[in-house]
Write a protein that holds these residues in place. Structure first.
Motif, mmCIF file in Angstrom:
data_model
loop_
_atom_site.group_PDB
_atom_site.id
_atom_site.type_symbol
_atom_site.label_atom_id
_atom_site.label_comp_id
_atom_site.label_asym_id
_atom_site.label_seq_id
_atom_site.Cartn_x
_atom_site.Cartn_y
_atom_site.Cartn_z
ATOM 1 N N TYR A 76 0.852 -1.188 0.114
ATOM 2 C CA TYR A 76 0.035 0.038 -0.063
ATOM 3 C C TYR A 76 0.814 1.079 0.018
ATOM 4 O O TYR A 76 0.496 2.289 -0.867
ATOM 5 N N HIS A 80 1.213 4.005 -3.212
ATOM 6 C CA HIS A 80 0.844 5.664 -2.773
ATOM 7 C C HIS A 80 2.085 6.228 -3.097
ATOM 8 O O HIS A 80 2.246 7.574 -3.615
ATOM 9 N N GLN A 81 3.434 5.926 -2.821
ATOM 10 C CA GLN A 81 4.743 6.565 -3.124
ATOM 11 C C GLN A 81 4.944 6.675 -4.699
ATOM 12 O O GLN A 81 5.114 7.896 -5.030
ATOM 13 N N ARG A 83 2.347 7.326 -6.902
ATOM 14 C CA ARG A 83 1.547 8.128 -7.414
ATOM 15 C C ARG A 83 1.834 9.373 -7.032
ATOM 16 O O ARG A 83 1.404 10.398 -7.521
ATOM 17 N N ARG A 84 2.865 9.849 -6.201
ATOM 18 C CA ARG A 84 2.973 11.255 -5.879
ATOM 19 C C ARG A 84 3.758 11.844 -7.203
ATOM 20 O O ARG A 84 4.661 11.249 -7.782
#
Length: 85
Positions: A76, A80-81, A83-84
């Motif tokens: 997870y 999310h990293q 997507r930054r």
């Protein structure tokens, strides 16, 4: 969660090692393994409040449930990293 590799894992599991083409993968010699180092992220004990049914489900999967929870949290985090901006 995440992109699949496209690997046919069932077919690969049935394949004898001698049948796998490794011509583009160089052999790692003794020198490599003599100098290799294993780097494992440090673990930190925490206290978390989880829903009882969630925790019970993981425990029902058997030994290593904390490791599986950690792997899911890591996946997870990495998703999310990426997507930054």
């Amino acid at each position: 969660m995440g992109k699949t590799s496209g690997t046919d894992w069932k077919r690969l599991a049935r394949t004898d090692d001698a049948q796998i083409d490794k011509s583009d993968v160089p052999e790692l010699g003794d020198e490599f393994f003599e100098r290799a180092e294993l780097h494992v992220p440090p673990k930190q004990a925490v206290t978390m409040r989880l829903d009882a049914d969630v925790l019970n489900w993981f425990k029902e999967q058997g030994q290593g449930y904390q490791t599986r929870i950690n792997k899911l949290l890591r996946a997870y985090m990495l998703a999310h990293q990426r997507r930054r901006p």
